[in-house]
Write a protein that holds these residues in place. Sequence first.
Motif, short mmCIF file in Angstrom:
data_model
loop_
_atom_site.label_atom_id
_atom_site.label_comp_id
_atom_site.label_asym_id
_atom_site.label_seq_id
_atom_site.Cartn_x
_atom_site.Cartn_y
_atom_site.Cartn_z
N UNK A 33 -5.90 -14.48 -0.46
CA UNK A 33 -5.67 -15.88 -0.08
C UNK A 33 -6.57 -16.84 -0.87
N UNK A 34 -7.70 -16.34 -1.39
CA UNK A 34 -8.64 -17.22 -2.09
C UNK A 34 -8.05 -17.82 -3.37
N UNK A 35 -6.97 -17.23 -3.91
CA UNK A 35 -6.38 -17.83 -5.12
C UNK A 35 -5.85 -19.23 -4.85
N UNK A 42 1.81 -16.70 -7.35
CA UNK A 42 0.98 -15.54 -7.69
C UNK A 42 1.36 -14.37 -6.80
N UNK A 43 1.22 -13.15 -7.33
CA UNK A 43 1.45 -11.92 -6.57
C UNK A 43 0.34 -10.95 -6.91
N UNK A 44 -0.28 -10.35 -5.88
CA UNK A 44 -1.39 -9.43 -6.12
C UNK A 44 -1.34 -8.25 -5.16
N UNK A 45 -2.44 -7.49 -5.09
CA UNK A 45 -2.39 -6.19 -4.40
C UNK A 45 -2.70 -6.25 -2.91
N UNK A 46 -3.39 -7.30 -2.44
CA UNK A 46 -3.68 -7.41 -1.01
C UNK A 46 -3.01 -8.65 -0.44
N UNK A 47 -2.32 -8.46 0.68
CA UNK A 47 -1.48 -9.52 1.23
C UNK A 47 -2.27 -10.74 1.69
N UNK A 48 -3.47 -10.50 2.27
CA UNK A 48 -4.22 -11.61 2.85
C UNK A 48 -5.61 -11.77 2.24
N UNK A 107 -7.55 -21.51 -3.63
CA UNK A 107 -8.66 -22.44 -3.82
C UNK A 107 -9.06 -23.09 -2.51
N UNK A 108 -10.15 -23.86 -2.53
CA UNK A 108 -10.70 -24.45 -1.29
C UNK A 108 -9.71 -25.32 -0.51
N UNK A 109 -8.73 -25.88 -1.18
CA UNK A 109 -7.73 -26.69 -0.46
C UNK A 109 -6.86 -25.82 0.44
N UNK A 110 -6.76 -24.54 0.09
CA UNK A 110 -5.87 -23.64 0.81
C UNK A 110 -4.41 -23.82 0.46
N UNK A 111 -4.13 -24.70 -0.54
CA UNK A 111 -2.74 -25.05 -0.84
C UNK A 111 -2.42 -24.95 -2.33
N UNK A 112 -3.24 -24.24 -3.09
CA UNK A 112 -3.03 -24.22 -4.53
C UNK A 112 -1.80 -23.47 -4.98
N UNK A 113 -1.41 -22.44 -4.22
CA UNK A 113 -0.27 -21.60 -4.62
C UNK A 113 0.91 -21.87 -3.71
N UNK A 114 2.00 -22.34 -4.30
CA UNK A 114 3.21 -22.61 -3.51
C UNK A 114 3.87 -21.34 -3.02
N UNK A 115 3.83 -20.30 -3.86
CA UNK A 115 4.57 -19.07 -3.56
C UNK A 115 3.63 -17.88 -3.77
N UNK A 116 2.85 -17.57 -2.74
CA UNK A 116 1.92 -16.44 -2.78
C UNK A 116 2.58 -15.24 -2.13
N UNK A 117 2.98 -14.27 -2.95
CA UNK A 117 3.66 -13.09 -2.42
C UNK A 117 2.68 -12.28 -1.57
N UNK A 118 3.05 -11.99 -0.35
CA UNK A 118 2.18 -11.25 0.57
C UNK A 118 2.55 -9.77 0.54
N UNK A 119 1.97 -9.05 -0.40
CA UNK A 119 2.24 -7.62 -0.55
C UNK A 119 0.94 -6.84 -0.46
N UNK A 120 0.94 -5.75 0.29
CA UNK A 120 -0.27 -4.97 0.57
C UNK A 120 -0.13 -3.54 0.02
N UNK A 121 -0.92 -3.24 -1.01
CA UNK A 121 -0.84 -1.94 -1.67
C UNK A 121 -1.31 -0.80 -0.78
N UNK A 122 -2.17 -1.10 0.18
CA UNK A 122 -2.68 -0.05 1.07
C UNK A 122 -1.88 0.10 2.35
N UNK A 123 -0.75 -0.60 2.44
CA UNK A 123 0.13 -0.40 3.58
C UNK A 123 0.83 0.95 3.46
N UNK A 124 1.26 1.48 4.58
CA UNK A 124 1.91 2.78 4.60
C UNK A 124 3.38 2.65 4.21
#
Length: 550
Positions: free
Chosen positions: A212-214, A203-209, A216-233
């Motif tokens: 993280x809830x995607x 999964x890839x979304x607008x906030x890097x951290x 799920x409670x295991x904390x391990x549902x997404x193998x490849x979570x792109x850490x990209x932050x739209x509000x970064x400079x």
Amino acid sequence: MSIPFRYALPSGLIAAAVLAACGSNDNSNPGTPAVASGIANAQHVLLVSIDGMHQQDLANCVAAKTCPNIAALAQTGVTYSSASTPGLSDSFPGLAALLTGGSPKTAGLFYDVSYDRTLYAPSDTQCAGPQGWNVVFDETTGIDAMNGGALTHLNGGGGFNPQAIPNAKVNGVCTPVYPHNYIKTNTLFEVVKSQMANARTAWADKHAWGYDWVNGPSGKGVDDLARTEINSIDPTTNSDYTDIYTHTEAFDNLHVQVILNQIDGKDSTGATTPGVPTVFGTNFQTLSVAQKATNASGGGYTDANFTPGPQVSAAIAYVDGAIGKMVTELKAKNLYASTVVVVTAKHGQSPSDHTKLVKNGDTLTALLEANNYLDANGKFGQFSTTSGSLNDGTGLVGTGMAQTDDVGLIWLRNPAQAAQVVATLQANLSCTSTGICADGPQASILTGAALVAKFGDPAQGRTPDIIVQPNPGVIYTSSTKKDAEHGGNAPDDSHVGLLVSYPTLQAATNTATVSLTQVAPTVLKSLALDPSLLHSVAAEGTQVLPGLGF
């Protein structure tokens, strides 16, 4: 007293436009024959959220032939002309619906800025102090924001900001609550990984951290979570990526490349080759930014029929081209025939009709403060920090809070005052300098038994005590930088586009009333998995989407 939410039905003209563009096979009525073929033997699912995309945007661009790639998907897909968000239309509840099959009642996500009466401050690592924390899981969840720091890195600094992570007592142990601990139900990523051998998720979304809830409670549902932050400079412009839609395209292009890499069997960075994800996806922010831009600058729509202004037209064309690149790559890698493509939106944007726009300031919060339901000086939760920035570690505990955009979510400092607060609100419904602009037929104040039935019991800690839906078009702001917002249940917020495409489907428009919550069980069903393995699906009785030949 509670006034129920009212839903606006889609117009017949909109449904007709989609029917004309996509075919006249209507599968919503029991007497209508089912499609001749359906989804079978799918191996992959690509989920794309075009944040802000109303159903009217989808219908209009297909009819006007301004989104040819999406229109091509519709030729082998079912378009749902009456799809809605699950009662609230912020990115968190909208995406949670898509990934869990649940509404905020079971997923527990009401907004990226919310409140939980059971939590302790991040600094209270012994869980010995007062409870009640204003939870903020947004751009400040990354470590860059620690102590109010600047958001200088695209990856949010590479880790969690510890000042953003509250604590909870779990089996008597004081435990940090990361975003993946905050969500109350499992996600389809977790189900896929547990039920399919060698399955990968991404999964890839607008906030890097904050997203993280995607996991799920295991904390391990997404193998490849792109850490990209739209509000970064962005160092090339010295601004974040939300200043203008053309700049947002640069951010969204990062996600396009992520998806192309994954279709090619690589990870999101392109550095390794772990294989094509079973379920993967992303969201686009460009359209949302264009919709919010002021009407005077060419943002938003030119009339009540969702005729796009220059920025929205360009944004739709951009997103369509991006989806076209994904489809082209799927075909090039011989994956298209086995991939379900879902195109939808976490939320819409309100108002589309600029003549309905009312920016009267945050009169709702002001009214609560004036009557001492919240601190009279605005010193509550994350609104009172040493640096003036969210998540710097100095927010106040046990204060209650109000979250307002084009909706008002109210967690009271003293829940026992709920009836008194409702009386105050009802005495100030008019759209004046002190009124809350909720005196029209589509406005509502939700509390008591009706709120419990729809969103859960506030006494459990997470659910707001009161939810105010102002008149459609009202935004609780005085900002001169935006003419639209989302988060609530106004018609333009909640009526979103939804298209499910697969090569063996016949073009059809389904007019049944459906919810974004039905996407998650549909994704699992398309992979021959049991939808009831999603806890929210089991709890809420969420059904798969109709008309797909299951």
